[in-house]
Design a protein around this motif. Sequence first.
Motif, PDB file in Angstrom:
ATOM      1  N   PRO A 124      50.580  -8.095 -35.498  1.00 43.95           N
ATOM      2  CA  PRO A 124      51.579  -8.990 -35.792  1.00 43.95           C
ATOM      3  C   PRO A 124      51.183 -10.355 -36.521  1.00 43.95           C
ATOM      4  O   PRO A 124      50.072 -10.990 -36.309  1.00 43.95           O
ATOM      5  CB  PRO A 124      52.518  -9.461 -34.412  1.00 43.95           C
ATOM      6  N   GLU A 125      52.072 -10.923 -37.363  1.00 45.99           N
ATOM      7  CA  GLU A 125      51.683 -12.219 -37.825  1.00 45.99           C
ATOM      8  C   GLU A 125      51.679 -13.389 -36.960  1.00 45.99           C
ATOM      9  O   GLU A 125      50.472 -14.206 -37.105  1.00 45.99           O
ATOM     10  CB  GLU A 125      53.200 -12.614 -38.861  1.00 45.99           C
ATOM     11  N   THR A 126      52.105 -13.191 -35.853  1.00 46.07           N
ATOM     12  CA  THR A 126      52.070 -14.237 -34.946  1.00 46.07           C
ATOM     13  C   THR A 126      50.638 -14.103 -34.267  1.00 46.07           C
ATOM     14  O   THR A 126      49.985 -15.142 -34.113  1.00 46.07           O
ATOM     15  CB  THR A 126      53.084 -14.178 -33.795  1.00 46.07           C
ATOM     16  N   THR A 127      50.178 -13.058 -33.816  1.00 50.00           N
ATOM     17  CA  THR A 127      48.828 -12.770 -33.244  1.00 50.00           C
ATOM     18  C   THR A 127      47.723 -13.441 -34.373  1.00 50.00           C
ATOM     19  O   THR A 127      46.852 -13.934 -33.996  1.00 50.00           O
ATOM     20  CB  THR A 127      48.512 -11.325 -33.117  1.00 50.00           C
ATOM     21  N   GLN A 128      47.885 -12.979 -35.753  1.00 51.85           N
ATOM     22  CA  GLN A 128      47.159 -13.602 -36.504  1.00 51.85           C
ATOM     23  C   GLN A 128      46.891 -15.058 -36.592  1.00 51.85           C
ATOM     24  O   GLN A 128      45.760 -15.570 -36.731  1.00 51.85           O
ATOM     25  CB  GLN A 128      47.425 -13.230 -37.922  1.00 51.85           C
ATOM     26  N   ILE A 146      45.733  -9.713 -26.779  1.00 53.56           N
ATOM     27  CA  ILE A 146      45.365 -11.059 -26.254  1.00 53.56           C
ATOM     28  C   ILE A 146      44.413 -11.705 -27.259  1.00 53.56           C
ATOM     29  O   ILE A 146      43.664 -11.248 -27.632  1.00 53.56           O
ATOM     30  CB  ILE A 146      44.776 -11.047 -25.062  1.00 53.56           C
ATOM     31  N   VAL A 147      44.509 -13.158 -27.306  1.00 54.93           N
ATOM     32  CA  VAL A 147      43.767 -13.933 -28.122  1.00 54.93           C
ATOM     33  C   VAL A 147      43.186 -14.792 -27.126  1.00 54.93           C
ATOM     34  O   VAL A 147      43.851 -15.545 -26.404  1.00 54.93           O
ATOM     35  CB  VAL A 147      44.684 -14.654 -29.142  1.00 54.93           C
ATOM     36  N   GLY A 148      41.635 -15.031 -27.266  1.00 59.28           N
ATOM     37  CA  GLY A 148      41.066 -16.203 -26.531  1.00 59.28           C
ATOM     38  C   GLY A 148      40.811 -15.596 -25.077  1.00 59.28           C
ATOM     39  O   GLY A 148      41.229 -14.913 -24.602  1.00 59.28           O
ATOM     40  N   THR A 192      44.351 -20.106 -34.797  1.00 54.51           N
ATOM     41  CA  THR A 192      44.610 -21.555 -33.923  1.00 54.51           C
ATOM     42  C   THR A 192      43.324 -21.357 -32.949  1.00 54.51           C
ATOM     43  O   THR A 192      42.818 -22.621 -32.828  1.00 54.51           O
ATOM     44  CB  THR A 192      45.647 -21.565 -33.279  1.00 54.51           C
ATOM     45  N   ILE A 193      42.986 -20.463 -32.169  1.00 52.95           N
ATOM     46  CA  ILE A 193      41.963 -20.519 -31.306  1.00 52.95           C
ATOM     47  C   ILE A 193      40.725 -20.864 -32.006  1.00 52.95           C
ATOM     48  O   ILE A 193      39.785 -21.515 -31.340  1.00 52.95           O
ATOM     49  CB  ILE A 193      42.035 -19.146 -30.586  1.00 52.95           C
ATOM     50  N   THR A 194      40.404 -20.366 -32.997  1.00 50.86           N
ATOM     51  CA  THR A 194      39.248 -20.443 -33.532  1.00 50.86           C
ATOM     52  C   THR A 194      39.026 -21.820 -34.261  1.00 50.86           C
ATOM     53  O   THR A 194      37.888 -22.466 -33.955  1.00 50.86           O
ATOM     54  CB  THR A 194      39.005 -19.394 -34.787  1.00 50.86           C
ATOM     55  N   MET A 237      39.146  -9.785 -34.839  1.00 54.61           N
ATOM     56  CA  MET A 237      40.464  -9.817 -35.472  1.00 54.61           C
ATOM     57  C   MET A 237      40.231 -10.529 -36.713  1.00 54.61           C
ATOM     58  O   MET A 237      41.139 -10.416 -37.838  1.00 54.61           O
ATOM     59  CB  MET A 237      41.843 -10.123 -34.711  1.00 54.61           C
ATOM     60  N   LEU A 238      39.673 -11.747 -36.527  1.00 52.64           N
ATOM     61  CA  LEU A 238      39.461 -12.610 -37.660  1.00 52.64           C
ATOM     62  C   LEU A 238      38.719 -12.037 -39.089  1.00 52.64           C
ATOM     63  O   LEU A 238      39.214 -12.036 -40.003  1.00 52.64           O
ATOM     64  CB  LEU A 238      38.616 -13.989 -37.258  1.00 52.64           C
ATOM     65  N   ALA A 239      37.842 -11.147 -38.412  1.00 50.54           N
ATOM     66  CA  ALA A 239      37.100 -10.445 -39.448  1.00 50.54           C
ATOM     67  C   ALA A 239      37.984  -9.458 -40.056  1.00 50.54           C
ATOM     68  O   ALA A 239      38.049  -9.223 -41.297  1.00 50.54           O
ATOM     69  CB  ALA A 239      36.074  -9.542 -38.807  1.00 50.54           C
ATOM     70  N   PHE A 240      38.813  -8.898 -39.341  1.00 41.92           N
ATOM     71  CA  PHE A 240      40.129  -7.921 -39.956  1.00 41.92           C
ATOM     72  C   PHE A 240      40.677  -8.488 -40.719  1.00 41.92           C
ATOM     73  O   PHE A 240      41.210  -7.773 -41.851  1.00 41.92           O
ATOM     74  CB  PHE A 240      40.745  -7.097 -38.630  1.00 41.92           C
ATOM     75  N   ILE A 241      41.349  -9.804 -40.545  1.00 44.68           N
ATOM     76  CA  ILE A 241      42.318 -10.572 -41.327  1.00 44.68           C
ATOM     77  C   ILE A 241      41.440 -10.795 -42.761  1.00 44.68           C
ATOM     78  O   ILE A 241      42.133 -10.556 -43.778  1.00 44.68           O
ATOM     79  CB  ILE A 241      42.531 -11.890 -40.748  1.00 44.68           C
TER      80      ILE A 241
END
Lengths: 450, 450
Positions: free
Chosen positions: B348-352, A448-450, B357-359, B325-329
């Motif tokens: 997954p690419e979509t989660t990335q 989950i994101v956000g 987007t949220i950030t 997750m951003l840090a992992f990317i």
Amino acid sequence: MMRATSTLLARFQHPAQVVAAGFAVAIALGALLLSLPAATAEGVSAGWLNALFTAASAVCVTGLVLVDTEAHWSVFGEVVIAGLAQVGGLGIMTMATVFTLLVSGRLGLRARIAAQTETKSLSMSDVRRLVLKVVAFSLVCEAVTAAVLTGRFVLGYGESFGRALYLGVFHAVTAFNSAGFTLWPDSLMRFVTDPWICLTVAIAAIVGGLGFPVVFELARLWRQPSKWTVLTRITVGTSVILLVSGTLVFLATEWRNPATLGGLDDGHKLMAAFFTAVMPRSAGFNVLDIGQMYPSSWLATDLLMFIGGGSAGTAGGIKVTTFGMLAFIVWTEMRGESRVNIGRRRLPETTQRQVVTITVLGVALVAVSTYVLLALTPYKLDQVLFEVISAFGTTGLSTGITASLGTPGHVLLAVLMFIGRIGPLTLGSALALNRRTRRYELPEERVIVG
Amino acid sequence: MMRATSTLLARFQHPAQVVAAGFAVAIALGALLLSLPAATAEGVSAGWLNALFTAASAVCVTGLVLVDTEAHWSVFGEVVIAGLAQVGGLGIMTMATVFTLLVSGRLGLRARIAAQTETKSLSMSDVRRLVLKVVAFSLVCEAVTAAVLTGRFVLGYGESFGRALYLGVFHAVTAFNSAGFTLWPDSLMRFVTDPWICLTVAIAAIVGGLGFPVVFELARLWRQPSKWTVLTRITVGTSVILLVSGTLVFLATEWRNPATLGGLDDGHKLMAAFFTAVMPRSAGFNVLDIGQMYPSSWLATDLLMFIGGGSAGTAGGIKVTTFGMLAFIVWTEMRGESRVNIGRRRLPETTQRQVVTITVLGVALVAVSTYVLLALTPYKLDQVLFEVISAFGTTGLSTGITASLGTPGHVLLAVLMFIGRIGPLTLGSALALNRRTRRYELPEERVIVG
Ligand SMILES: [K+]
Ligand SMILES: [K+]
């Protein structure tokens, strides 16, 4: 010669070291020259910190200064500064152009080097041709800029031809190379109502900061936007949006500020706001008193300086291309599309991650540096953040606190200028050129994101 | 009943409207109750703006206030505030848990609803069971917290049992729900040397803000980290890193500040710094005078508040999972890997892209709001940015300017609290659940980055 050539090309596999070393050597030599007694107006050495800071500011085409350029340095010192800015601007344009073509796998009109790009290398003749093209392009742009400025100084301000030529060439070099140094203590504020100076400098800064590959493509294809590459589309589109919205924001914010736009008539308000919106991309001249602008204008300038200008030009920042692609990624995700498409082309997943990486590392560097400078100095976030982003974006605008940040602060700014100048370019290239692949794939897991 | 059920479930396809409407209704009802004369200590209506702002602050579990809670409101008003915080906290936990399980396709231990998750729907009994579990979990945590606090108020501060119970329950509710309201004008500053109060409140805030799915998984599997889901790994790992580094940063920055840590002995310094590092995740109590902290500490707090706490809990911000997750990317990209792997699972690419987007939208919202509030008020970036991020992250910490931001400023903060509360959750879910796919793919084009 051939061995030197192949060594050079081998080095392009790890471009970061070459670029960093080149800039470091240029800064060291510049600092040496500027610390000579002959470099100052008073004939005594400027001291290592001032010489080093000024050399770094010039080579990294930033324009932050600890002393007033005209008052402190001799003509020799000023020539050294302009020369360092020229070297820095040409150096970054050349390097960045070579890398851009390596990364995009395209070199000019001809696809004749397709074989080499597979192995990520260019022949020496290609590189030599490119360098010559960049140098010629720079000199022509600077000559035109210098001619207009010289004419204006003679005709409009009654300067002798010799003095006008000196002023014209100096500012043509610092404008086209986005170096931001001027020979007046108030930058270009005295010319706020003079369109000859304002628009010439603004155009030189935009052209220099747009980037060589884009400018050349526009020169060939300006009538056929449908044939533009994605690089050109994003650069031009994002630039237009940022310039228009920046102009509107500065108009709205500063309209009634008696210390900035307030005293000007409407046409000059528009010109000054436009100039103020151009300069964060990252030429760094100013016709308004930055120190007197409202904190909301500082924040807007912060964002524009962080974004900077075009790739493979003299501009700094994370680049308008990076920002534009980031916006496209977000827009794609919000529309629920599964692929990021820009102008009938798909943006590779790896490029998307490069965009995110450059942006996040830029934000992280700015955040940490701002924290450190806040802790080191008595200044508040408004001015410290402005100063840090101005150094990182090699912009050179300042609210006026540069000189009083203390030695640790000056060293931090110099390091930021250096990283800001070579970081995004070399990091971007390194990311694009080095790529490991796994033999197997792990199972996915959605979070989950956000 | 069955029709209502299927309508409800159909609505989960577009969860944003349901959640937004629910929170808006709760805020409107709360504002109505708080505008009653009986809600204030003086027995006169608080006025619509104060009532609306306080209701929004309570329902969005933020804790920003225009008036001192204890002095201004009656016991009835205080009960309404605690009730709204409970409704808001439970509401967001329930909604977020349902969405998390929808998105992750996993519901508790049993995979018996695999069929439903394929079609992105849960049966009504699943939802009912989940809601009951969340409610029971919340009430148990709050009861334990209230018991400890009540005992301490009786034994340590000589309060009557009735008064101690009232204080204990009120602060247990506001702590577990990350709501930040206190019944003392200086938040919890008077308890800075009291580990019973500090650590109890901190633990309640951490547990509530960690998120229901993670807490339950930890309760089951805390001895077997190798079996943790990616969600739990990222949440716990990022939280530990942020708590430790936050504590160290506040210790280093405020160590000698006579108005904050300076007057405490070393052990209390450590506890106060830890408490100050916990509260931006987004409970929002304070034992140090935020207004007296150095601007560098404000900046560190800004970053922690923007990140916030865990997903599907009472915390706000973009969430530690998003940040992790951003840090992992970024880390993946810098190592030149082509896939983002976290703990033997591929992201997954979509989660990335959701992470990005949220950030980015969070940063954009904060930047625009800060610009507007800077233009509306005489305050500078330090304090305005802090206030904006505190509202967006539903943190409720303040440097002390909340009350004097004027009506437009208060409306802006209320809107920010609302968006900050439901935005990342509903946006994240909407992005995860809605996904269009193209029938064909466009050719790729690589673009230089940086
Ligand atoms: K510059
Ligand atoms: K809060």
